[in-house]
Design a protein around this motif. Sequence first.
Motif, PDB file in Angstrom:
ATOM      1  N   PRO A  54      -4.854   3.099  -1.765  1.00 40.76           N
ATOM      2  CA  PRO A  54      -4.104   2.571  -0.719  1.00 40.76           C
ATOM      3  C   PRO A  54      -4.012   2.684   0.403  1.00 40.76           C
ATOM      4  N   THR A  87     -10.308  -5.377   1.019  1.00 45.80           N
ATOM      5  CA  THR A  87      -9.208  -5.558   0.036  1.00 45.80           C
ATOM      6  C   THR A  87      -9.450  -6.075  -1.096  1.00 45.80           C
ATOM      7  N   THR A 100       0.529  -1.417  -0.312  1.00 48.18           N
ATOM      8  CA  THR A 100       0.121   0.104   0.824  1.00 48.18           C
ATOM      9  C   THR A 100       0.622   1.377  -0.552  1.00 48.18           C
ATOM     10  N   ARG A 122      -5.493   0.689   3.874  1.00 43.74           N
ATOM     11  CA  ARG A 122      -4.864   0.689   5.501  1.00 43.74           C
ATOM     12  C   ARG A 122      -5.292   1.808   7.138  1.00 43.74           C
TER      13      ARG A 122
END
Length: 317
Positions: A119, A288, A102, A123
């Motif tokens: 990205p 994800t 990421t 996270r």
Amino acid sequence: MRFAFILDPLPLLKAYKDSSIAMMRAAQVKGHHCFAIMPESLRVEGDASDVQVFAEAVPLTLSDDNHDWYQAGEAQEINLKDVDAVIMRKDPPFDGEYLYATHLLEVAERSGAKVFNSPKSLRNFNEKLSILRFNAFISPTLVTKSSDKIREFVAKHHDVILKPLDGMGGMGIFRVTPSDPNLSVILESMTLNGAVTIMAQRYIPEIVKGDKRILLINGEPMPYALARIPQVGETRGNLAAGGRGVAQPLSARDEEIARAVGPLVKAEGLLLVGLDVIGDYLTEVNVTSPTCMVEIANQTDCRPAELFIDALVAAVS
């Protein structure tokens, strides 16, 4: 357009149900070109003048054959900014290597690449902990590494689900009660004797009717959820754990939850999100590699993969 999909190894993907393959097939039908990237090939090169992100990309030609579903062209090195979109579809676990990926993809964004899902948001949106942003829709929940606190929670709520924070597909989930003779060893194993944080949630009996997956594309809910119904004697409805997927229209509560979550995830650059809802409660926010596109398409007139590609084109146009 040229779309680069960051994937797990191609031989491991199951074409009869894989949402990433459904996306690539839909993209090809619409005249776009698809490439496969393995996350380990991501590479950053930089100096005082510039920083760029490269990867080895394999052009793919997709077929409708679920056994021999692709032909791979000759691998080529690409700069991620030179494709129209990069789609991160690597499955969890969200380990150190996923975290590093990421960061590299965020560098690629700064150099001009367009990456989905964001990205930074990959996270920030832990798939278990993100429900705490929407506490109006959650069942009683505890997040801790303390076995004593978990025991108190179990004593209060009597029937409790324990989850690791980094799993997928129902892996590592336990259902416990105060009288469970294995409670001590389960807590020791899951928390590594107090070193690892886990989640506890009051058991939701409606799981017998299915763990519903609601897909959000660009913040908008698809009209059907996939209810993943557990096998007899099984707590988990996940398809990977043997659950049976049944598509059904969204309920009024499903719609309420989806409409509350949608604007926030859209604003965070999350083009595709999978909400997990059991009964009236939000249990996970999957960012994800959300799945269930194929099952919904096979059972209804909704085509999530095609709608995702349309949203992707609009996002990069």
